[in-house]
Design a protein around this motif. Structure first.
Motif: not given
Lengths: 402, 534
Positions: A162, A172-175, A197, A202, A205-206, A208-210, A212-213
């Motif tokens: 990020l 904010i998401a990122n990849t 979590y 965290l 973020a965790v 959102e990470g799933f 966004v993927r």
């Protein structure tokens, strides 16, 4: 039914605000979209936007200058004063001629450290230089905070990490898009991991990470279908740019990407060579981005290309350039105003030895906070007070870009 | 700008002193730096307890000082006691790798052939390309040289990972990575691939726990750095500021510490002629008689007076008195002796080992140890690691990808040596921290926010799953060979894994209890919030 489906997904995997929006409603085709492209390493703007009217330019760069328009491998004329690097003939020039691109020379920050890292950080923070920078929120994050009440506001950094400009209270998401692949963590395991979590710092973020993927993989599906048909797959920045366009067309409306490799101290080349190759790759990527967005979303999109500073006006002893000051920003998009699209805009001065800043580089006449603040105000209809939330104490200069 | 400047004369005496200080450090345990601490610094050197540590305390020490706790490392710490174990880590004798790991390293081209030999080879490959008459031949040769360069860099990566996983000198290995990152060069620039292995092996690793001034000079003199930051092309009337600037900003004093643009320019002039040569050492360049005595050649390093600007320079507020390469020495002495450098290095070490926001008193204490030991890295680290504030800040360092991946592999397989470490390198790449791959000279950042964004967390769980369910890829020599069965380790059987769980949250333990099979248990264990920090 749809609502119920969404609610149950949200209950099992608490989504954050931005992703919740992205899932609930894709941005409409007329939603304003903004992509910030950061050229890290201080690209040599004098060889991109060539001051073809300046004899001093040709004197100061005996081996790396881009020849005058009309000469072999010469600059592509933009107006009577400026030309474009010839590597941009098939990409940026058509956009400029179609009034979908403009340049702002003498742009940048008043930060004088001439340090890549210091200056990148200070630009991304977007704070006044003399103020104590006590909190680390970037200006894109503050913009996202301001806009998150609006429909379809979904920000995304197309980077593995990020960037500082997007860090802060708004999640904010990122990849990274260069190597997206399927992971081995399926839905059940994702839920188990997310549960570990719950309540920890965290957790957002965790989750959102799933989410966004999943969103990115949906976008990739289209690309895979296309590649199957056309059997042409893009490479390098063009591939990333096409993927960004798919995602910004369908899911996200505030984007960031950075492109490195602009630090040309040695053998930067002229019409061909190192810098020319970088510019060619970048230009083709951005043209691909415009193409992939499709006409209607592109009409409401602005791509801003910035860099931390420019380079020394004179070439150094190694046919390269060292760290300088003022640079040239570019803006692309279908919504550029008639007075901006196809023009070189902003405050300017004669490119001469006498006008060099510290006898070394371009002065900064168009400060980045005032230029971007003015752009944001127009794009999103921000009040002066709202612009101040994004860029505290900035004096906004309205270049009427859109 | 209040730089405490010493006479260059005294400076050299300091450096000699620091050598003996380094030699004594191992024998004198804590007393060496404590007795040198300037007045005003709270000298709270606690003696390291020799009483048996609890399992939690041992895990803390192991996670901080090593690349990750393993059962065997824990046993060694228990056997030696903290004091002797830490001594051993700070002052490692010839570390003995497991025979298999040693064997893999010994088989590499970078181990079997000298750098001069390899360099000559690549140079002749390049000559052949220039002389090739038909295009097909030239393309083939070009691909061959690229393949060769890639192989050399890949071997250096594998050697680094083998040592990090299996060397008993774990702190030396961590510090090797730390300094490689601090004095970053990237294989994405030009010929760096050719030199990177030698840079790590000759310039960085031997000095990783030695003296900072020596380390700085070793990095400055190496072709990898000279090429990467362009000082090899910095010459009189052809000034290139790149290295001079990063030397001050990133390697020593830190930006905003008081040096000016004029200092950068002065340093660039001082550094003219500092470069390297691949010519035979007994064939120096033609030099005017007056300059001959100034010529230096040591290995590939060359100081060429023809390229040096002898104009007098004012640097950091005072003129430099020496000339030629001696002026470079004088400038480096001045930089290293500046309080800014002590503070910059101390803070970076504290951030690396302790957490994003180390207590200012801890940084100050570490900087004082750096200053009083004249840049002795082991003494500085001893002061940092044994500080009470450091003991109090447990589990606050978010693991960067190197720590995360290596820690998981060390836990899972302990001393069983991987036949193929390329998957480990792949996992580290996937998490965004490729070895030698950071393009810019600032090296990888270290704070939690740099590694804990949503995209990175998702990628980390994917890697956790790979290690949890399919890490037997490490034990085949042929990537097409079938995996051994079962294709995963059984982490629940590791004493250090079990010992951790006592401290973990109810939610984490509940997830582990739900696991239906070993790979899932491994996945949840490696994905636990508690496994993200050290």
């Amino acid at each position: 039914m749809q609502r119920r489906h969404f609610l149950s997904a949200a209950a099992s995997l608490p989504l954050t605000f931005s992703l919740a929006r992205a899932r609930a409603a894709a941005p409409r085709s007329d939603t304003p979209r903004l992509l910030l492209v950061f050229l890290r390493g201080a690209y040599d703007s004098s060889n991109l936007l060539v001051p073809t009217h300046s004899d001093f330019y040709y004197a100061a760069r005996p081996t790396i200058a881009i020849a005058r328009p009309g000469e072999a491998n010469g600059a592509l004329p933009l107006d009577t004063r400026w030309g474009l690097h010839p590597a941009m003939e098939g990409s940026l020039l058509p956009l400029f001629q179609g009034r979908q691109a403009c340049f702002v020379p003498f742009a940048g920050t008043h930060d004088l450290s001439r340090s890549h890292f210091e200056t990148q950080d200070s630009i991304e923070l977007g704070q006044p230089l003399d103020a104590h920078q006590s909190f680390r929120t970037g200006f894109m994050n503050r913009l996202a905070q301001l806009l998150q009440g609006r429909s379809g506001m979904a920000p995304m950094a197309f980077t593995a990490q990020l960037p500082l400009c997007m860090r802060g209270p708004a999640r904010i998401a990122n990849t990274a898009l260069a190597d997206v692949g399927k992971g081995g963590v399926d839905a059940n395991r994702s839920r188990a991991i997310a549960a570990m979590y719950a309540g920890t710092p965290l957790a957002p973020a965790v989750n959102e990470g799933f989410a966004v993927r999943d969103a990115v993989l949906r976008g990739m599906q289209e690309e895979m279908d296309k590649a199957g048909r056309d059997a042409i797959s893009a490479k390098g920045f063009s591939l990333v740019a096409q993927r960004m366009a798919t995602l910004m067309r369908d899911q996200f409306d505030l984007g960031f990407v950075d492109v490195g490799g602009w630090d040309t101290h040695v053998n930067q080349g002229g019409a061909s060579g190192n810098l020319a190759n970088r510019l060619d790759d970048l230009g083709r990527g951005l043209a691909a981005f415009a193409q992939e967005m499709g006409p209607e979303p592109w009409r409401h999109t602005v791509v801003a290309v910035i860099s931390e500073f420019g380079r020394t006006f004179r070439e150094n002893g190694n046919k390269g350039t060292d760290h300088g000051h003022g640079t040239a920003y570019w803006l692309l998009g279908g919504s550029l105003s008639a007075q901006a699209g196809g023009h070189v805009v902003g405050e300017q001065m004669e490119v001469s030895e006498a006008n060099l800043f510290q006898n070394r580089d371009y002065p900064v006449l168009n400060e980045y906070r005032s230029v971007l603040g003015g752009l944001f105000a127009r794009m999103y209809g921000l009040t002066p007070a709202q612009v101040q939330q994004v860029f505290p104490q900035a004096t906004v200069k309205d270049l009427r870009l859109v | 700008m209040a730089y405490l400047q010493q006479e260059p004369f005294a400076m050299r005496a300091y450096r000699m002193l620091s050598l003996s200080a380094a030699a004594l450090a191992g024998a004198l345990w804590l007393t060496a730096c404590a007795s040198h601490e300037p007045p005003g610094v709270v000298s709270s050197q606690t003696a390291v307890p020799d009483a048996p540590l609890s399992a939690a305390q041992r895990l803390q020490w192991l996670d901080r000082v090593t690349w990750g706790a393993s059962d065997s490392a824990d046993q060694r710490l228990q056997r030696l006691g903290l004091r002797r174990w830490l001594d051993e880590q700070l002052n490692p004798q010839q570390p003995t790798l497991p025979a298999e790991a040693q064997q893999r390293i010994a088989e590499m081209e970078i181990s079997q052939r000298g750098m001069a030999d390899i360099q000559r080879d690549v140079a002749s490959q390049r000559l052949a390309i220039r002389n090739a008459t038909d295009e097909g031949e030239s393309t083939r040769l070009r691909q061959e040289v690229q393949r060769h360069l890639n192989q050399l860099a890949a071997q250096a990566q594998q050697r680094q990972v083998l040592r990090a996983l299996y060397s008993p000198a774990q702190l030396q290995e961590q510090m090797t990575w730390f300094w490689m990152n601090h004095f970053n060069v990237s294989t994405r620039k030009g010929e760096t691939r050719l030199w990177i292995g030698d840079y790590e092996e000759q310039a960085i690793r031997p000095n990783a726990l030695g003296n900072f001034r020596t380390l700085l000079e070793a990095s400055m003199r190496h072709p990898a750095m000279l090429l990467y930051l362009d000082n090899a092309s910095n010459a009189k009337d052809h000034i290139n500021e790149n290295y001079a600037r990063e030397l001050l900003e990133l390697h020593t004093m830190g930006v905003g510490s008081g040096y000016t643009q004029a200092d950068v320019q002065a340093m660039a002039h001082v550094l003219t002629g500092v470069g390297f040569s691949t010519r035979d050492a007994d064939a120096p360049p033609r030099l005017p008689p007056a300059l001959r005595a100034d010529y230096r050649r040591q290995g590939f390093f060359e100081f060429n007076p023809n390229r040096h600007d002898y104009a007098p320079q004012v640097f950091l507020g005072q003129p430099l008195r020496a000339k030629g390469l001696a002026a470079v020495d004088e400038a480096l002495d001045r930089i290293v002796a500046s309080p800014a450098t002590a503070h910059f290095i101390a803070r970076k070490l504290a951030v690396f080992f302790i957490g994003d926001n180390p207590p200012p008193a801890l940084v100050q204490r570490t900087a004082a140890a750096f200053t009083s030991s004249h840049g002795d890295i082991a003494a500085t680290l001893r002061s940092l690691l044994t500080a009470p504030q450091a003991q109090a800040q447990q589990g606050q360092r978010f693991k960067d990808p190197m720590h995360y991946v290596l820690g998981a592999v060390r836990l899972g397989y302990d001393e069983r040596v991987a036949s193929d470490v390329r998957p480990v390198i792949g996992w580290i790449n996937r998490l965004g921290q490729p070895i030698y791959g950071h393009e810019t000279p600032d090296g990888y950042p270290m704070s939690q926010s740099d590694w804990a964004s949503s995209g990175q967390m998702a990628a980390r769980f994917d890697v956790a799953r790979q290690i949890a369910a399919r890490s037997a890829v490490l034990f085949r020599t042929d990537p097409k060979a079938p995996l051994e069965q079962p294709p995963y380790p059984d982490l629940a059987q590791r004493a250090t894994a079990q010992a951790r769980m006592d401290q973990w949250s109810t939610a984490t333990r509940a997830a582990l209890a739900q696991a239906r099979n070993v790979p899932d248990w491994n996945t949840y264990f490696l994905s636990a919030p508690e496994m993200m920090v050290r």
